[in-house]
Design a protein around this motif. Structure first.
Motif, PDB file in Angstrom:
ATOM      1  N   ARG A   1       0.861  -1.163   0.000  1.00 44.44           N
ATOM      2  CA  ARG A   1       0.000   0.000   0.000  1.00 44.44           C
ATOM      3  C   ARG A   1       0.905   1.223   0.000  1.00 44.44           C
ATOM      4  NH1 ARG A   1      -3.495  -2.269   4.959  1.00 44.44           N
ATOM      5  NH2 ARG A   1      -1.394  -2.803   5.553  1.00 44.44           N
ATOM      6  N   THR A   2       0.510   2.259  -0.712  1.00 46.93           N
ATOM      7  CA  THR A   2       1.345   3.443  -0.823  1.00 46.93           C
ATOM      8  C   THR A   2       0.732   4.597  -0.075  1.00 46.93           C
ATOM      9  OG1 THR A   2       0.267   3.954  -2.913  1.00 46.93           O
ATOM     10  CG2 THR A   2       2.344   2.758  -3.018  1.00 46.93           C
ATOM     11  N   ALA A   3       1.550   5.641   0.136  1.00 48.54           N
ATOM     12  CA  ALA A   3       1.111   6.788   0.918  1.00 48.54           C
ATOM     13  C   ALA A   3       1.066   8.033   0.062  1.00 48.54           C
ATOM     14  CB  ALA A   3       2.061   7.010   2.098  1.00 48.54           C
ATOM     15  N   SER A   4       0.105   8.856   0.293  1.00 42.43           N
ATOM     16  CA  SER A   4      -0.012  10.122  -0.416  1.00 42.43           C
ATOM     17  C   SER A   4       0.654  11.214   0.390  1.00 42.43           C
ATOM     18  CB  SER A   4      -1.493  10.472  -0.634  1.00 42.43           C
ATOM     19  OG  SER A   4      -1.638  11.795  -1.100  1.00 42.43           O
TER      20      SER A   4
ATOM     21  N   HIS B   1       4.155  -4.215  16.584  1.00 42.99           N
ATOM     22  CA  HIS B   1       4.064  -4.566  15.171  1.00 42.99           C
ATOM     23  C   HIS B   1       4.712  -3.490  14.296  1.00 42.99           C
ATOM     24  CE1 HIS B   1       0.609  -7.732  15.178  1.00 42.99           C
ATOM     25  NE2 HIS B   1       1.369  -7.855  16.243  1.00 42.99           N
ATOM     26  N   ILE B   2       5.247  -3.925  13.155  1.00 38.88           N
ATOM     27  CA  ILE B   2       5.727  -3.002  12.138  1.00 38.88           C
ATOM     28  C   ILE B   2       5.055  -3.388  10.820  1.00 38.88           C
ATOM     29  CG2 ILE B   2       7.917  -2.637  13.317  1.00 38.88           C
ATOM     30  CD1 ILE B   2       9.273  -4.397  11.288  1.00 38.88           C
ATOM     31  N   ARG B   3       4.955  -2.407   9.917  1.00 36.58           N
ATOM     32  CA  ARG B   3       4.254  -2.645   8.658  1.00 36.58           C
ATOM     33  C   ARG B   3       5.121  -2.189   7.488  1.00 36.58           C
ATOM     34  NH1 ARG B   3      -0.270   0.445   9.384  1.00 36.58           N
ATOM     35  NH2 ARG B   3      -1.480  -1.273  10.281  1.00 36.58           N
ATOM     36  N   SER B   4       5.288  -3.076   6.531  1.00 36.48           N
ATOM     37  CA  SER B   4       5.962  -2.749   5.262  1.00 36.48           C
ATOM     38  C   SER B   4       7.369  -2.211   5.474  1.00 36.48           C
ATOM     39  CB  SER B   4       5.116  -1.765   4.455  1.00 36.48           C
ATOM     40  OG  SER B   4       3.860  -2.328   4.138  1.00 36.48           O
ATOM     41  N   ALA B   5       8.176  -2.962   6.212  1.00 33.80           N
ATOM     42  CA  ALA B   5       9.589  -2.602   6.373  1.00 33.80           C
ATOM     43  C   ALA B   5      10.313  -2.960   5.082  1.00 33.80           C
ATOM     44  CB  ALA B   5      10.199  -3.341   7.549  1.00 33.80           C
ATOM     45  N   GLN B   6      10.758  -1.933   4.362  1.00 37.76           N
ATOM     46  CA  GLN B   6      11.363  -2.135   3.047  1.00 37.76           C
ATOM     47  C   GLN B   6      12.860  -2.414   3.126  1.00 37.76           C
ATOM     48  OE1 GLN B   6       9.693  -2.295   0.302  1.00 37.76           O
ATOM     49  NE2 GLN B   6       7.948  -0.923   0.295  1.00 37.76           N
TER      50      GLN B   6
ATOM     51  N   ILE C   1      18.166  -0.415  12.240  1.00 40.06           N
ATOM     52  CA  ILE C   1      17.356   0.692  11.763  1.00 40.06           C
ATOM     53  C   ILE C   1      16.634   0.220  10.511  1.00 40.06           C
ATOM     54  CG2 ILE C   1      17.316   3.051  10.868  1.00 40.06           C
ATOM     55  CD1 ILE C   1      18.068   2.977  13.770  1.00 40.06           C
ATOM     56  N   CYS C   2      15.319   0.440  10.466  1.00 39.87           N
ATOM     57  CA  CYS C   2      14.508   0.024   9.324  1.00 39.87           C
ATOM     58  C   CYS C   2      13.716   1.206   8.785  1.00 39.87           C
ATOM     59  CB  CYS C   2      13.522  -1.079   9.725  1.00 39.87           C
ATOM     60  SG  CYS C   2      14.288  -2.599  10.342  1.00 39.87           S
ATOM     61  N   ALA C   3      13.486   1.216   7.484  1.00 34.92           N
ATOM     62  CA  ALA C   3      12.625   2.195   6.834  1.00 34.92           C
ATOM     63  C   ALA C   3      11.382   1.484   6.338  1.00 34.92           C
ATOM     64  CB  ALA C   3      13.344   2.873   5.676  1.00 34.92           C
ATOM     65  N   THR C   4      10.220   2.084   6.553  1.00 32.51           N
ATOM     66  CA  THR C   4       8.981   1.455   6.128  1.00 32.51           C
ATOM     67  C   THR C   4       8.259   2.317   5.095  1.00 32.51           C
ATOM     68  OG1 THR C   4       7.251   2.412   7.539  1.00 32.51           O
ATOM     69  CG2 THR C   4       8.750   0.809   8.562  1.00 32.51           C
ATOM     70  N   SER C   5       7.408   1.639   4.319  1.00 28.10           N
ATOM     71  CA  SER C   5       6.495   2.359   3.427  1.00 28.10           C
ATOM     72  C   SER C   5       5.073   2.299   3.989  1.00 28.10           C
ATOM     73  CB  SER C   5       6.545   1.758   2.020  1.00 28.10           C
ATOM     74  OG  SER C   5       6.173   0.389   2.039  1.00 28.10           O
ATOM     75  N   ASP C   6       4.969   2.162   5.298  1.00 22.14           N
ATOM     76  CA  ASP C   6       3.675   2.128   5.981  1.00 22.14           C
ATOM     77  C   ASP C   6       2.951   3.452   5.740  1.00 22.14           C
ATOM     78  OD1 ASP C   6       1.545   1.911   7.700  1.00 22.14           O
ATOM     79  OD2 ASP C   6       2.744   1.867   9.533  1.00 22.14           O
ATOM     80  N   PRO C   7       1.800   3.442   5.060  1.00 23.70           N
ATOM     81  CA  PRO C   7       1.140   4.710   4.731  1.00 23.70           C
ATOM     82  C   PRO C   7       0.271   5.262   5.851  1.00 23.70           C
ATOM     83  CG  PRO C   7      -0.090   2.904   3.779  1.00 23.70           C
ATOM     84  CD  PRO C   7       1.108   2.282   4.457  1.00 23.70           C
TER      85      PRO C   7
ATOM     86  N   ASN D   1       3.577   8.265   9.533  1.00 28.66           N
ATOM     87  CA  ASN D   1       3.690   7.187   8.555  1.00 28.66           C
ATOM     88  C   ASN D   1       5.090   7.218   7.947  1.00 28.66           C
ATOM     89  OD1 ASN D   1       3.518   9.526   7.037  1.00 28.66           O
ATOM     90  ND2 ASN D   1       1.621   8.982   6.017  1.00 28.66           N
ATOM     91  N   LEU D   2       5.380   6.263   7.060  1.00 30.41           N
ATOM     92  CA  LEU D   2       6.687   6.190   6.392  1.00 30.41           C
ATOM     93  C   LEU D   2       7.818   6.365   7.402  1.00 30.41           C
ATOM     94  CD1 LEU D   2       5.904   8.256   3.156  1.00 30.41           C
ATOM     95  CD2 LEU D   2       5.469   5.851   3.619  1.00 30.41           C
ATOM     96  N   GLN D   3       7.844   5.479   8.375  1.00 30.18           N
ATOM     97  CA  GLN D   3       8.704   5.665   9.545  1.00 30.18           C
ATOM     98  C   GLN D   3      10.129   5.157   9.328  1.00 30.18           C
ATOM     99  OE1 GLN D   3       6.301   2.980  10.004  1.00 30.18           O
ATOM    100  NE2 GLN D   3       4.496   4.149  10.540  1.00 30.18           N
ATOM    101  N   LEU D   4      11.029   5.753  10.088  1.00 30.36           N
ATOM    102  CA  LEU D   4      12.298   5.125  10.416  1.00 30.36           C
ATOM    103  C   LEU D   4      12.128   4.515  11.796  1.00 30.36           C
ATOM    104  CD1 LEU D   4      15.096   7.607   9.262  1.00 30.36           C
ATOM    105  CD2 LEU D   4      14.691   5.286   8.413  1.00 30.36           C
ATOM    106  N   LEU D   5      12.402   3.218  11.894  1.00 28.24           N
ATOM    107  CA  LEU D   5      12.202   2.501  13.152  1.00 28.24           C
ATOM    108  C   LEU D   5      13.532   2.007  13.686  1.00 28.24           C
ATOM    109  CD1 LEU D   5       9.094   0.325  12.215  1.00 28.24           C
ATOM    110  CD2 LEU D   5       9.121   2.525  13.410  1.00 28.24           C
TER     111      LEU D   5
END
Length: 292
Positions: free
Chosen positions: A5-8, A191-196, A207-213, A221-225
């Motif tokens: 899923r993408t983010a606007s 929970h984490i979502r869409s860790a790219q 360190i993870c980057a996500t595309s969580d919208p 959204n679009l977090q650094l975790l």
């Protein structure tokens, strides 16, 4: 890796971090969290980038940034059904790639491709375990700093990462083509979502980057975790603490969907890929950060 899923750009929270040089990523961090200051920005053509990156060091050669894109997948691997590549990692001259089966309607395997320092490659095809989601079964892989373990995870909303012995570097790991078994799991306390993309920045921290919208799991959204382990990975199950440390940089002359992708850490520098909205997505933005 493209998001499920993408983010606007519209509707971003007021915590969005500007990405001009000198910006600090620290939103939501506690006293134990990382603070990263942006020190650089570059762009890479999307014909070779947009799915991940890793720093490769070979003796006597210049340091190389390795990028991944669907177009970089060798044709023989595509012919086998490995049509998607995730965020890679590299250590001691080895490159570790993760592939998804895009030909089988209900995939039952995922594949790790290991490129040795001499350029030869070996495929390690792993049958998915009952708790491993089939879709995007490999989104990213990160090698532990000691080189003994590979930590990987799928896209979607997850509560664990998977640990396997590193081929060729860990005595418990395989040295010829075959299965790369799961040795342990890193259970996440949030929970984490869409860790790219993910990478280790120390023996006990990812360190993870996500595309969580969305911002239902974290303030933005679009977090650094930041994922903190109580001890270095050793092949046994462990529970890790997850916290958001900010939002990836979102800067473009185009408005619309941003997609965070790969994460790389090398020699004190953290790099994060962000694909800007169309039609600016002919390049991938690569932002560099250092601790402060």
């Amino acid at each position: 890796m493209r998001a499920l899923r993408t983010a606007s750009l519209l509707g971003f929270t007021t915590a969005t971090l500007l990405a001009g040089t000198g910006a600090t990523v620290a939103t939501g961090a506690t006293a134990h969290g990382s603070h990263w200051r942006q020190v650089g920005h570059t762009t890479v053509e999307n014909r070779i980038s947009g799915e991940g990156l890793a720093t490769r060091r070979l003796p006597g050669q210049a340091t190389e940034l390795v990028y991944r894109n669907g177009a970089t997948i060798p044709q023989p691997l595509k012919d086998e059904g490995w049509g998607h590549v995730g965020d890679p990692d590299s250590l001691r001259g080895y490159v570790f790639d993760v592939y998804q089966d895009t030909r089988t309607p209900a995939p039952a395997t995922k594949m790790y491709l290991v490129t040795r320092p001499d350029g030869t490659t070996t495929e390690f095809v792993h049958p998915l375990q009952p708790d491993e989601p089939a879709a995007n079964a490999n989104a990213q892989v990160a090698a532990t700093p000691d080189g003994q373990w590979l930590v990987s995870g799928p896209l979607g909303e997850i509560d664990r990462l998977y640990v396997s012995p590193t081929p060729f570097l860990n005595p418990r790991g395989p040295r010829q083509a075959g299965d790369l078994p799961v040795a342990a799991r890193i259970h996440l306390d949030h929970h984490i979502r869409s860790a790219q993309g993910c990478d280790f920045v120390g023996p006990t921290r990812l360190i993870c980057a996500t595309s969580d919208p969305y911002n239902d799991l974290y303030p933005t959204n679009l977090q650094l975790l930041q994922i903190d382990l109580p001890r270095p990975v050793n092949g046994r199950d462990v529970t890790a603490r997850v916290q958001e440390i900010g939002q990836v940089p979102l800067v473009s002359t185009c408005t619309g969907t941003f997609t965070p992708e790969g994460v790389d850490y090398d020699d004190g520098v953290l790099r994060v890929e962000v694909v800007p909205p169309s039609p600016c997505n002919t390049v991938t933005d690569v932002y560099s950060f250092e601790r402060h």
